[in-house]
Design a protein around this motif. Sequence first.
Motif, PDB file in Angstrom:
ATOM      1  N   LEU A 322      58.316 -31.700   7.803  1.00 43.24           N
ATOM      2  CA  LEU A 322      59.033 -32.824   8.408  1.00 43.24           C
ATOM      3  C   LEU A 322      59.874 -32.328   9.578  1.00 43.24           C
ATOM      4  O   LEU A 322      60.666 -31.401   9.430  1.00 43.24           O
ATOM      5  CB  LEU A 322      59.932 -33.490   7.360  1.00 43.24           C
ATOM      6  N   ALA A 323      59.683 -32.937  10.743  1.00 49.52           N
ATOM      7  CA  ALA A 323      60.471 -32.585  11.929  1.00 49.52           C
ATOM      8  C   ALA A 323      61.502 -33.678  12.174  1.00 49.52           C
ATOM      9  O   ALA A 323      61.138 -34.851  12.347  1.00 49.52           O
ATOM     10  CB  ALA A 323      59.563 -32.443  13.141  1.00 49.52           C
ATOM     11  N   PRO A 324      62.810 -33.341  12.184  1.00 52.16           N
ATOM     12  CA  PRO A 324      63.839 -34.369  12.395  1.00 52.16           C
ATOM     13  C   PRO A 324      63.852 -34.867  13.841  1.00 52.16           C
ATOM     14  O   PRO A 324      63.279 -34.250  14.739  1.00 52.16           O
ATOM     15  CB  PRO A 324      65.130 -33.638  12.053  1.00 52.16           C
ATOM     16  N   ASP A 325      64.530 -35.971  14.035  1.00 52.32           N
ATOM     17  CA  ASP A 325      64.670 -36.561  15.368  1.00 52.32           C
ATOM     18  C   ASP A 325      65.898 -35.943  16.040  1.00 52.32           C
ATOM     19  O   ASP A 325      67.033 -36.220  15.658  1.00 52.32           O
ATOM     20  CB  ASP A 325      64.831 -38.079  15.223  1.00 52.32           C
ATOM     21  N   THR A 326      65.648 -35.092  17.042  1.00 54.30           N
ATOM     22  CA  THR A 326      66.760 -34.385  17.702  1.00 54.30           C
ATOM     23  C   THR A 326      67.639 -35.316  18.533  1.00 54.30           C
ATOM     24  O   THR A 326      68.725 -34.910  18.962  1.00 54.30           O
ATOM     25  CB  THR A 326      66.218 -33.267  18.597  1.00 54.30           C
ATOM     26  N   ASN A 391      56.733 -36.460  11.781  1.00 55.44           N
ATOM     27  CA  ASN A 391      57.786 -36.483  12.798  1.00 55.44           C
ATOM     28  C   ASN A 391      58.635 -37.737  12.627  1.00 55.44           C
ATOM     29  O   ASN A 391      58.100 -38.856  12.515  1.00 55.44           O
ATOM     30  CB  ASN A 391      57.179 -36.466  14.204  1.00 55.44           C
ATOM     31  N   LEU A 392      59.950 -37.573  12.614  1.00 58.67           N
ATOM     32  CA  LEU A 392      60.864 -38.689  12.404  1.00 58.67           C
ATOM     33  C   LEU A 392      61.306 -39.343  13.700  1.00 58.67           C
ATOM     34  O   LEU A 392      61.465 -38.683  14.732  1.00 58.67           O
ATOM     35  CB  LEU A 392      62.110 -38.207  11.656  1.00 58.67           C
ATOM     36  N   VAL A 393      61.508 -40.644  13.623  1.00 52.94           N
ATOM     37  CA  VAL A 393      62.213 -41.401  14.663  1.00 52.94           C
ATOM     38  C   VAL A 393      63.304 -42.151  13.915  1.00 52.94           C
ATOM     39  O   VAL A 393      63.138 -43.312  13.541  1.00 52.94           O
ATOM     40  CB  VAL A 393      61.274 -42.378  15.411  1.00 52.94           C
ATOM     41  N   LYS A 398      61.709 -44.655  11.186  1.00 52.88           N
ATOM     42  CA  LYS A 398      60.252 -44.581  11.137  1.00 52.88           C
ATOM     43  C   LYS A 398      59.773 -43.130  11.131  1.00 52.88           C
ATOM     44  O   LYS A 398      60.512 -42.211  11.484  1.00 52.88           O
ATOM     45  CB  LYS A 398      59.629 -45.354  12.303  1.00 52.88           C
ATOM     46  N   ILE A 399      58.522 -42.997  10.751  1.00 54.25           N
ATOM     47  CA  ILE A 399      57.914 -41.683  10.671  1.00 54.25           C
ATOM     48  C   ILE A 399      56.524 -41.740  11.288  1.00 54.25           C
ATOM     49  O   ILE A 399      55.808 -42.729  11.142  1.00 54.25           O
ATOM     50  CB  ILE A 399      57.843 -41.215   9.191  1.00 54.25           C
ATOM     51  N   LYS A 400      56.160 -40.682  12.027  1.00 53.98           N
ATOM     52  CA  LYS A 400      54.837 -40.595  12.635  1.00 53.98           C
ATOM     53  C   LYS A 400      54.047 -39.478  11.935  1.00 53.98           C
ATOM     54  O   LYS A 400      54.526 -38.352  11.813  1.00 53.98           O
ATOM     55  CB  LYS A 400      54.947 -40.285  14.130  1.00 53.98           C
TER      56      LYS A 400
END
Length: 776
Positions: A322-326, A391-393, A398-400
């Motif tokens: 999981l990559a957070p939304d920077t 990937n997070l937004v 939301k998540i991609k």
Amino acid sequence: MLFFTLSIKAQAITGTIKGSVRTSDGKPAEYVNITLNETNQGTAAAQNGHYSIRNIKPGNYTLVVSFVGLQTQSKQVTVVAGETITENFVLSEGGKQLQEVYVKSARHNKFLKKETEDVARLPIKNLENPQVYSVVTSELMKEQVVTSYVDGFKNIPGTGVPLVYNNGRTTLLSRGFVTGNFIRNSVAGYNFNSIDPADIEKIEAIKGPTGTLFNSSLASFGGLFNRVTKQPFATPRTEIAYQTGSFDLNRLTADVNLPLNQDKTVLFRINTALHNERSFQDAGFNRGFFVAPSLTYIINDRLSVDINAEIGNSNATSAYRLAPDTKGSIHNVKDLGIDYKRSFGNNSVDYLSRQIDIYALVNYKISNHWKSQTMFNKTYSTTNGIVTQLNLVDSVKKIKQQATKEDYPYYITNLQENFIGDFKIGQFRNRIIAGVEYYNQKSNNTNTTVTMPAISYLDPGAAYNNFTYDKVQALVAAAAPKAGGYVQNNQSSYAAYVSDVFNITERLNAMASIRIDKFDNQGAYTPADGKVSGKFSQTAWSPKLGLVYQLVKDQVSFFGNYMNGFNNVSSTSFDNTPFKPQYANQWEGGIKADAWDHKISSTVSYYDISVTNTTMDDPAHPGFSTQAGTQLSKGLEAELIANPFGGFNIVAGFAYNDSKITLAAPGSGLQGLRPASSGPARLANLWMSYRITEGQLHGLGIGVGGNYGSQSYQSNTQAFKFVIPSYTTVDATIFYDQPKYRLGFKLDNLTNEKYWSFRLAPQNPTRGTLSMSIKF
């Protein structure tokens, strides 16, 4: 009264065998197996070396005493009803062990196997070695019912939660640096896929920059992990085990060892595993087959050849990533609110992996003082299928789901020639290794990456089921081709090295080592446009110095070391200027103890690692790197392996690491901060177990332990921080170990702690595993 009467009658119609087992030096041979070949009866010697087998039917039997590393003995005995016979044994050490103390340590402290030639590549004891290292034995992993290779690392100070990559490849921490699992039996064992623990004899964690004796491409500045595999020995032995438990675990393993000729000069061993397990989340699985045959041919008293292989196939889904939304407002994984058991994946989106690894070792005794050691390996591993990332937004919750269809084979060739000497110049003893090494790594990467439409990660609805193989394949088919969709890489290194341990006095010795490496990277070649990028060549020197003084001979030593390591840098600068090798210099000092007849072994040390030529993202030129940084990693490590009284064993460790970027590129936002990849600043591990060693319940035992990690970061810059909370896990086991069989049950994460890896992968909740094995 009835029970007492029946007991008297049973004793009257059966007999008893008792006695003692000692080694050639007169010490008790603890935990040695004593069996009656014609029956299923047997026992293990207690800590005082005594044993007793009761309720034996009258008759003639073969009484066998055996222990790995000791010569097996047998006696013909006759059991008479109502009588007790006494049979004593004296065992001598076998030639397969590296050093006599290895066997003695195993008898008294069953989790202590510090004596190894792998760390210094020389026959020196732990107390003589100025380097710090930890060893996890197969006995400890068996007691902890380890079914995954990385679970064994729970017992190594400072390794943290493992990072699992898309293809099952794993890395862990060492002294604040991400460290891979690329060394096998001291040579390149680069496996891009998961590693099965079926043929692991022990795991060696060698600490600090180790560029002098090991290929820098396979080690980190924090050290390296060397997996030592099971080797054939002269006594026939078979163990078949089955594990089952939570998340539909089904695992079957076999370890078969047998000599192939009467002279026992041709020895064969094979370890194999069938593994099937699903994730605790709503999707995810791992199914695999693994086989590791090994052959030793003792040609004569000077020449021997070892040939072994690792062959495996597996089918699995990608590890959670999981990559957070920077640019988001959430800075802690717990605050995201994502369901811990939702995978946001699908079992049809999977991949196949394959490995075929061949290893050979030729030992030749040139004289009483010199031997030649030739080592060769050829490794192939590949991933073919679909790997994923999330990937997070978080601004819209939301998540991609990102998917990469890839075919990624690796081809490794490694050749070493070593000359090892043990001789005196005057009154001064020298133990020396001089060698050369060739290493080549090729890879061909075919990949296409696509991204699914974003969905709510709090309430995804029907769109949650849209992430299927057919949908991904349709996006892949529609993706525009690109030149970088197929890339070939080829890199080689040529090295020469020498290391000498010089005994100044009986208690004082010095180590001096140096290595030169020429690294040749042919770059990344894209056949579509005929271009090559990243081609470069670098040469680097790596020295190593150490000093050891034994305050109490063979019991307590003080040590200090200076070690150097380097990494060849292949990043791209904006002006295309070649980067220099990245260097790490370590100063370390501490104390080692191996006291009370090996019942207590401990190491405490303080280290300081300074890294120069650090590369990082270039803030002025996005997409490029700059070599403008320095990093400092310093800390304290402590380890204890103890057997304070009969049957009770302790393995404990603590690691404190203070890492920070001491010089960063202007505008990078990293100056003075701890690198996120350094993991928790504090890590601790503990395992305690007690086994009954005498009486009717001998072999029954319990164990309890756990791990702690302090708060860490997934991202840590002045602009954005993302926190991974601290964690504490507790594990427990109960087991019944007999010469002919073993039963064990393990509960991991008893408190159902929620915790995450650096890749924000949720870790297993409470998990139970039942293990059953038969031995013959």
